[in-house]
Design a protein around this motif. Structure first.
Motif, PDB file in Angstrom:
ATOM      1  N   VAL A 384     -13.013 -10.175  -5.710  1.00 22.36           N
ATOM      2  CA  VAL A 384     -13.925 -10.035  -4.886  1.00 22.36           C
ATOM      3  C   VAL A 384     -14.224  -8.522  -4.936  1.00 22.36           C
ATOM      4  N   LEU A 385     -13.160  -7.855  -4.798  1.00 17.45           N
ATOM      5  CA  LEU A 385     -13.214  -6.308  -4.673  1.00 17.45           C
ATOM      6  C   LEU A 385     -13.111  -5.465  -6.195  1.00 17.45           C
ATOM      7  N   GLY A 386     -12.933  -6.518  -6.933  1.00 12.89           N
ATOM      8  CA  GLY A 386     -13.097  -5.909  -8.415  1.00 12.89           C
ATOM      9  C   GLY A 386     -11.955  -5.025  -8.843  1.00 12.89           C
ATOM     10  N   LEU A 387     -10.892  -5.329  -8.521  1.00 17.22           N
ATOM     11  CA  LEU A 387      -9.525  -4.300  -8.575  1.00 17.22           C
ATOM     12  C   LEU A 387      -8.972  -4.723  -9.767  1.00 17.22           C
ATOM     13  N   ASP A 388      -8.210  -3.734 -10.488  1.00 16.61           N
ATOM     14  CA  ASP A 388      -7.389  -4.102 -11.457  1.00 16.61           C
ATOM     15  C   ASP A 388      -6.059  -4.540 -11.141  1.00 16.61           C
ATOM     16  N   HIS A 389      -5.450  -3.995 -10.193  1.00 20.39           N
ATOM     17  CA  HIS A 389      -4.163  -4.240  -9.774  1.00 20.39           C
ATOM     18  C   HIS A 389      -3.950  -4.606  -8.066  1.00 20.39           C
ATOM     19  N   VAL A 390      -3.267  -5.597  -7.912  1.00 19.56           N
ATOM     20  CA  VAL A 390      -2.828  -5.736  -6.436  1.00 19.56           C
ATOM     21  C   VAL A 390      -1.423  -5.816  -6.311  1.00 19.56           C
ATOM     22  N   ARG A 391      -0.772  -4.920  -5.436  1.00 17.86           N
ATOM     23  CA  ARG A 391       0.658  -4.643  -5.123  1.00 17.86           C
ATOM     24  C   ARG A 391       1.118  -5.128  -3.835  1.00 17.86           C
ATOM     25  N   THR A 392       2.099  -5.627  -3.736  1.00 22.49           N
ATOM     26  CA  THR A 392       2.734  -6.136  -2.465  1.00 22.49           C
ATOM     27  C   THR A 392       3.948  -5.093  -2.004  1.00 22.49           C
ATOM     28  N   VAL A 393       4.114  -5.025  -0.828  1.00 25.25           N
ATOM     29  CA  VAL A 393       5.486  -4.399  -0.465  1.00 25.25           C
ATOM     30  C   VAL A 393       5.906  -5.295   0.718  1.00 25.25           C
ATOM     31  N   TYR A 394       7.438  -5.444   0.913  1.00 25.84           N
ATOM     32  CA  TYR A 394       7.926  -6.069   2.022  1.00 25.84           C
ATOM     33  C   TYR A 394       8.954  -4.957   2.532  1.00 25.84           C
ATOM     34  N   GLY A 395       9.238  -5.241   3.701  1.00 22.24           N
ATOM     35  CA  GLY A 395      10.333  -4.328   4.586  1.00 22.24           C
ATOM     36  C   GLY A 395      10.103  -4.664   6.004  1.00 22.24           C
ATOM     37  N   LEU A 396      10.989  -3.824   6.898  1.00 21.98           N
ATOM     38  CA  LEU A 396      11.070  -3.884   8.285  1.00 21.98           C
ATOM     39  C   LEU A 396      10.975  -2.647   8.563  1.00 21.98           C
ATOM     40  N   THR A 397      10.686  -2.548  10.134  1.00 21.29           N
ATOM     41  CA  THR A 397      10.756  -1.358  10.879  1.00 21.29           C
ATOM     42  C   THR A 397      11.972  -0.705  10.779  1.00 21.29           C
ATOM     43  N   GLU A 398      12.911  -1.685  10.749  1.00 23.36           N
ATOM     44  CA  GLU A 398      14.206  -1.267  10.826  1.00 23.36           C
ATOM     45  C   GLU A 398      14.785  -0.579   9.249  1.00 23.36           C
ATOM     46  N   THR A 399      14.193  -0.915   8.407  1.00 23.88           N
ATOM     47  CA  THR A 399      14.569  -0.520   7.117  1.00 23.88           C
ATOM     48  C   THR A 399      13.566   0.553   6.711  1.00 23.88           C
ATOM     49  N   THR A 400      13.142   1.224   7.657  1.00 22.27           N
ATOM     50  CA  THR A 400      12.174   2.429   7.044  1.00 22.27           C
ATOM     51  C   THR A 400      10.644   2.050   6.892  1.00 22.27           C
ATOM     52  N   ALA A 401      10.599   1.185   5.867  1.00 21.46           N
ATOM     53  CA  ALA A 401       9.347   0.766   5.645  1.00 21.46           C
ATOM     54  C   ALA A 401       9.497  -0.448   4.391  1.00 21.46           C
ATOM     55  N   VAL A 402      10.100   0.076   3.181  1.00 21.13           N
ATOM     56  CA  VAL A 402      10.046  -0.918   2.049  1.00 21.13           C
ATOM     57  C   VAL A 402      11.307  -1.008   1.424  1.00 21.13           C
ATOM     58  N   ILE A 403      11.641  -2.487   1.342  1.00 17.10           N
ATOM     59  CA  ILE A 403      13.165  -2.460   0.283  1.00 17.10           C
ATOM     60  C   ILE A 403      12.567  -3.545  -0.800  1.00 17.10           C
ATOM     61  N   PHE A 404      11.417  -4.117  -0.949  1.00 12.05           N
ATOM     62  CA  PHE A 404      10.826  -4.829  -1.986  1.00 12.05           C
ATOM     63  C   PHE A 404       9.400  -4.584  -2.465  1.00 12.05           C
ATOM     64  N   GLN A 405       9.132  -4.135  -3.659  1.00  9.06           N
ATOM     65  CA  GLN A 405       7.670  -3.852  -3.974  1.00  9.06           C
ATOM     66  C   GLN A 405       7.451  -4.334  -5.244  1.00  9.06           C
ATOM     67  N   SER A 406       6.132  -4.369  -5.585  1.00 12.88           N
ATOM     68  CA  SER A 406       5.608  -4.766  -7.056  1.00 12.88           C
ATOM     69  C   SER A 406       5.848  -3.698  -7.761  1.00 12.88           C
ATOM     70  N   ARG A 407       6.148  -3.932  -9.300  1.00 15.07           N
ATOM     71  CA  ARG A 407       6.454  -2.907 -10.147  1.00 15.07           C
ATOM     72  C   ARG A 407       4.982  -2.872 -11.071  1.00 15.07           C
ATOM     73  N   PRO A 408       4.850  -1.733 -11.533  1.00 11.95           N
ATOM     74  CA  PRO A 408       3.776  -1.529 -12.749  1.00 11.95           C
ATOM     75  C   PRO A 408       3.882  -2.384 -13.879  1.00 11.95           C
ATOM     76  N   GLY A 409       3.037  -3.316 -14.252  1.00 12.40           N
ATOM     77  CA  GLY A 409       3.210  -4.528 -15.236  1.00 12.40           C
ATOM     78  C   GLY A 409       3.681  -5.410 -14.932  1.00 12.40           C
ATOM     79  N   ASP A 410       4.027  -5.782 -13.693  1.00 15.35           N
ATOM     80  CA  ASP A 410       4.453  -7.019 -13.075  1.00 15.35           C
ATOM     81  C   ASP A 410       3.531  -8.347 -13.792  1.00 15.35           C
ATOM     82  N   LYS A 411       4.216  -9.430 -14.048  1.00 15.08           N
ATOM     83  CA  LYS A 411       3.211 -10.468 -14.545  1.00 15.08           C
ATOM     84  C   LYS A 411       2.640 -11.073 -13.127  1.00 15.08           C
ATOM     85  N   SER A 412       1.469 -11.844 -13.359  1.00 12.07           N
ATOM     86  CA  SER A 412       1.063 -12.716 -12.465  1.00 12.07           C
ATOM     87  C   SER A 412       1.634 -13.371 -11.548  1.00 12.07           C
ATOM     88  N   GLU A 413       2.686 -14.313 -12.159  1.00  7.64           N
ATOM     89  CA  GLU A 413       3.544 -14.981 -11.274  1.00  7.64           C
ATOM     90  C   GLU A 413       4.382 -14.075 -10.439  1.00  7.64           C
TER      91      GLU A 413
END
Length: 600
Positions: A384-413
Motif C-alpha cells: 500500500v505504501l509502495g516500499l522496496d523494503h520492510v525491516r523489523t526490530v526487536y528488543g526491550l527497554t532493558e536492552t537499550t533498544a535492539v537485539i534482533f533486526q532484519s538484515r539487508p537482503g533478507d529473504k521474504s520468509e
C-alpha cells in the motif's frame, strides 16, 4: 548462519593455526569466539539454543556528546532534524551550538553531573535539544510520557528524583503548567524560579517552552540565554570527563501492567546500539527518516535519534503527536526515504494512504518495532505504501533498544516470519521453566547478555536482581524461538500465554491468523476465565471500514485447514480503538477489564 563478511575477524585464525589438524584447531577458536562456523561445518539439530554474534564492526568507547562532535565533524552541513509543525530546521553544525547552550544553561542553574532532568513533552524540538544537552552536560535525561496525568508525573518525578523538568505549556487537551501546579503548589510563588517543594523536595526548576511568562517557571528561551560564550566553550572540554559507562538516560517501562520501573541506560549503550542499528538499516547522510514514534520512548531516542545521529541522517518530525495525514504529507514534502513506526501506527497510516493516495516516490523502507507485527501487516506496509523494503526490530527497554533486526537482503520468509537476525556483539540463549537451555527451534524464555544491557532499575536493587543474574544474563520475559541461523521468532509474553484445558496457546500466533481475515484490520487476543477449561481464548478486533460485525462461525469457517480448532477464539468482540501506551503497545490488562465489565 553467519555471513562470510562476519568472519573477517576469525579468518586470521584460519590462516595462522597450521600445526596438527588445521581444521580441528580452527574449530576450537570458533567455539571460543562463540560465532557461527562457516557453511561447510554444519550444526546438528541437537545443539543448544545459544548464539553470540560478533559481526565485523567493533564496539566504540564514546559518550553521546563525543559522538555528536564526530557527527558534526563529518556531516556538519547536513540537516540533522526538521520539525514540520514548528517550522524549525537544524544542520548538525547549528545543532551543537544550541545543544551546548542547553547544557551550559542547565549547569548554570546549579545542576551537577549525574543529576536527573525530566523531559515531559511530545515530539517538539526542545525535546531533542534537551536530551542531547543533558548528555553533553553529564546529566541524565528522563523521558516522561506526554500523555501522563498529574499522579503519573508525580510518581516519575519522585521515583528518580528529578531536579529540573522541561515541558511545553500545553498539548492537545493537557495544560502541563496547570498540572504541575497541582502536584507542586509552591511553583507560582517560587522566588527567582527556584522551587522549594514539600511534595517534590528534589525538584528545583520548571522550564516551559512557551512565549508566555508563567509564574515560578523559566522559559526555554531563558534557559538558552543563561550562559555566556566561555561557559558554552567549557562544555566542549567537559566531554573528556564524562564516562561512556555512566548513565545518560532513564526509560520508564511501558506500564502495560503495574507501576513502571525506571531502567538506567548508559552513553555506551546508546552510542553502540545506535551505530549497529544504523548499519543494519544502511543509513547514511542521504537518509531522511519520517519519525512517527514518540521521542521519549526507547524506539524514539535510540532506534531513531541515535541511529540517525551516528550516520549523519536527517530526522523529520511531521507533528507533535502521531497523525497519519501529517506523516504522509511530510514524507512527500520532505522527501523522506525511511518511515519509523509501531505496527498500530502502520495500520492507521495504511488506512489513511488508501484514502489520500499521495505520491510517496521517495519512501523506500519502513522500520517497525515496539510490538510484534503480523505477516499480513508486513505485506500491506510494502504494497500500500509502495516500499522496496520492510525491516523489523526487536528488543526491550532493558536492552537499550535492539537485539534482533532484519538484515539487508533478507529473504521474504525472514521478513514475514521472524524478528530478524541477532544484532552484532549480542549473546542470547533460550531456556525452559527450570532454566535449562532448550534446543534450536524449541520455545522458551529468551535471555540476553552483552553491551546493550541496562545498568540497573533505578533505586530498585531487588527488581534489578530479579531481571539480571550474577552471571549477567538478562531475563526478557518473552517466549521465543531461536534458530541456528541466528534468526528469531517471538511466540509471546510468558505472562500472556493462555492455558486452555492443558493446551498452551500463544496469542501472537492467533493474532497473526486473525489479521489475515478480510474483515479484520487488527486483532489482539487475551485469556479469559472459563469454568470448565480454566481459560478460554477471547479476541478483540478492529473491523474494516463499512464492516459492522463478524461472527465466531465466520472465523471458524475461515480457520478450517489453517488453525487448530482449540486455537480458534471462543469470543470475538469488535472494538473501535485499542487501549495502548504512547509507544504503541496494547494494554491487554484493559481489554481484560473490559471483558470483565461485559460479564456483569
Amino acid at each position: 548462519m553467519m555471513s562470510s563478511k562476519g568472519f573477517a575477524f576469525t579468518q586470521h585464525f584460519y590462516k595462522s593455526v597450521l600445526s596438527r589438524s588445521r581444521r580441528q584447531r580452527s574449530l576450537i577458536w570458533l567455539r571460543r569466539l562463540s560465532v557461527e562456523p562457516p557453511a561447510a561445518v554444519k550444526r546438528h539439530n541437537s545443539h543448544p539454543a545459544h548464539l553470540h554474534y560478533i559481526g565485523k564492526h567493533p564496539l566504540v568507547y564514546r559518550s553521546v556528546g563525543q559522538e555528536l562532535e564526530r557527527a558534526v565533524a563529518e556531516y556538519g552541513s547536513t540537516e540533522s532534524i526538521v520539525s514540520c509543525h514548528e517550522q524549525k530546521r537544524y544542520t548538525f553544525r547549528s545543532l551543537i551550538e544550541d545543544v551546548d547552550r542547553v547544557a551550559a544553561g542547565l549547569l548554570k542553574l546549579g545542576l551537577q553531573q549525574g543529576d536527573h532532568v525530566g523531559i515531559w513533552a511530545p515530539n517538539n524540538m526542545h525535546w531533542y535539544l534537551t536530551m542531547l544537552g543533558a548528555a553533553r552536560a553529564g546529566l541524565v535525561s528522563v523521558g516522561i510520557n506526554p500523555a501522563f496525568q498529574g499522579p503519573e508525573v508525580e510518581y516519575c518525578l519522585k521515583k528518580v528524583k528529578v531536579k529540573a523538568i522541561i515541558m511545553p505549556e500545553s498539548f492537545k487537551t493537557q495544560n502541563y503548567y496547570e498540572i504541575m501546579k497541582g502536584i507542586c503548589p509552591e511553583l507560582p510563588g517560587s522566588v527567582d524560579s527556584h522551587i522549594k517543594s514539600a511534595n517534590l523536595p528534589h525538584l528545583k526548576y520548571v522550564v516551559v517552552d512557551t512565549p508566555n511568562k508563567l509564574k515560578g517557571a523559566l522559559t526555554f528561551d531563558d534557559l538558552l540565554d543563561l550562559s555566556n560564550p566561555t561557559e558554552r566553550e567549557a562544555i566542549k572540554q567537559l566531554q573528556h570527563h564524562i564516562m561512556p559507562d555512566s548513565g545518560c538516560n532513564i526509560q520508564f517501562t511501558s506500564g502495560t501492567t503495574g507501576k513502571p520501573k525506571a531502567a538506567v541506560l548508559s552513553h555506551y549503550n546508546f552510542v553502540n546500539n545506535g551505530i549497529h542499528i544504523g548499519n543494519r538499516n544502511q543509513f547514511d547522510s542521504n537518509s531522511r527518516i519520517c519519525v512517527q514514534v514518540p521521542l521519549f520512548h526507547v524506539y524514539g531516542v535510540v532506534i531513531t535519534i541515535m541511529s540517525a545521529m551516528t550516520h549523519g541522517s536527517t530526522l523529520v518530525l511531521p507533528a507533535a503527536g502521531f497523525s497519519p495525514a501529517d506523516s504522509l504529507h511530510a514524507i512527500v514534502n520532505e522527501k523522506c526515504t525511511v518511515i519509523h513506526g509501531t505496527p498500530t501506527m502502520y495500520v492507521d497510516l495504511i488506512k489513511k494512504q488508501r484514502e489520500l493516495k499521495l505520491p510517496l516516490e521517495t519512501a523506500k523502507m519502513a522500520v517497525t518495532g515496539g510490538a510484534p507485527c503480523s505477516p499480513q501487516l508486513f505485506l500491506d506496509i510494502k504494497n500500500v505504501l509502495g516500499l522496496d523494503h520492510v525491516r523489523t526490530v526487536y528488543g526491550l527497554t532493558e536492552t537499550t533498544a535492539v537485539i534482533f533486526q532484519s538484515r539487508p537482503g533478507d529473504k521474504s520468509e525472514h521478513i514475514l516470519n521472524t524478528v530478524g537476525h541477532l544484532l552484532e556483539h549480542i549473546e542470547v540463549k533460550v531456556v525452559d521453566a527450570e532454566g535449562h537451555i532448550v534446543q534450536f527451534g524449541e520455545p522458551g524464555e529468551l535471555y540476553v547478555r552483552g553491551y546493550a544491557t541496562m545498568l540497573e532499575y533505578y533505586d530498585d536493587a531487588e527488581k534489578t536482581k530479579e531481571t539480571i543474574g550474577n552471571d549477567k544474563w538478562l531475563k526478557t520475559g518473552d517466549q521465543f524461538i531461536l534458530q541456528a541461523d541466528g534468526y528469531g521468532r517471538i511466540v509471546g509474553r510468558l505472562k500472556e500465554m493462555i492455558i486452555r484445558g492443558g493446551e498452551n496457546l500463544f496469542p501472537k500466533e492467533i493474532e497473526d491468523f486473525l489479521n489475515s481475515h478480510p474483515k479484520i484490520i487488527e486483532a489482539h487476543v487475551i485469556g479469559v476465565p472459563d469454568e470448565r477449561l480454566g481459560e478460554e481464548c477471547c479476541a478483540f478486533v478492529r473491523l474494516q471500514d463499512g464492516v459492522e460485525t463478524i461472527t465466531t462461525d465466520e472465523v471458524k469457517e475461515f480457520a478450517k485447514g489453517k488453525l487448530a480448532h482449540f486455537k480458534v477464539p471462543r469470543y470475538i468482540i469488535p472494538i473501535d480503538q485499542f487501549p495502548r501506551t504512547a509507544s504503541g503497545k496494547i494494554q491487554k490488562f484493559k481489554l481484560a477489564e473490559a471483558y470483565k465489565e461485559m460479564q456483569k
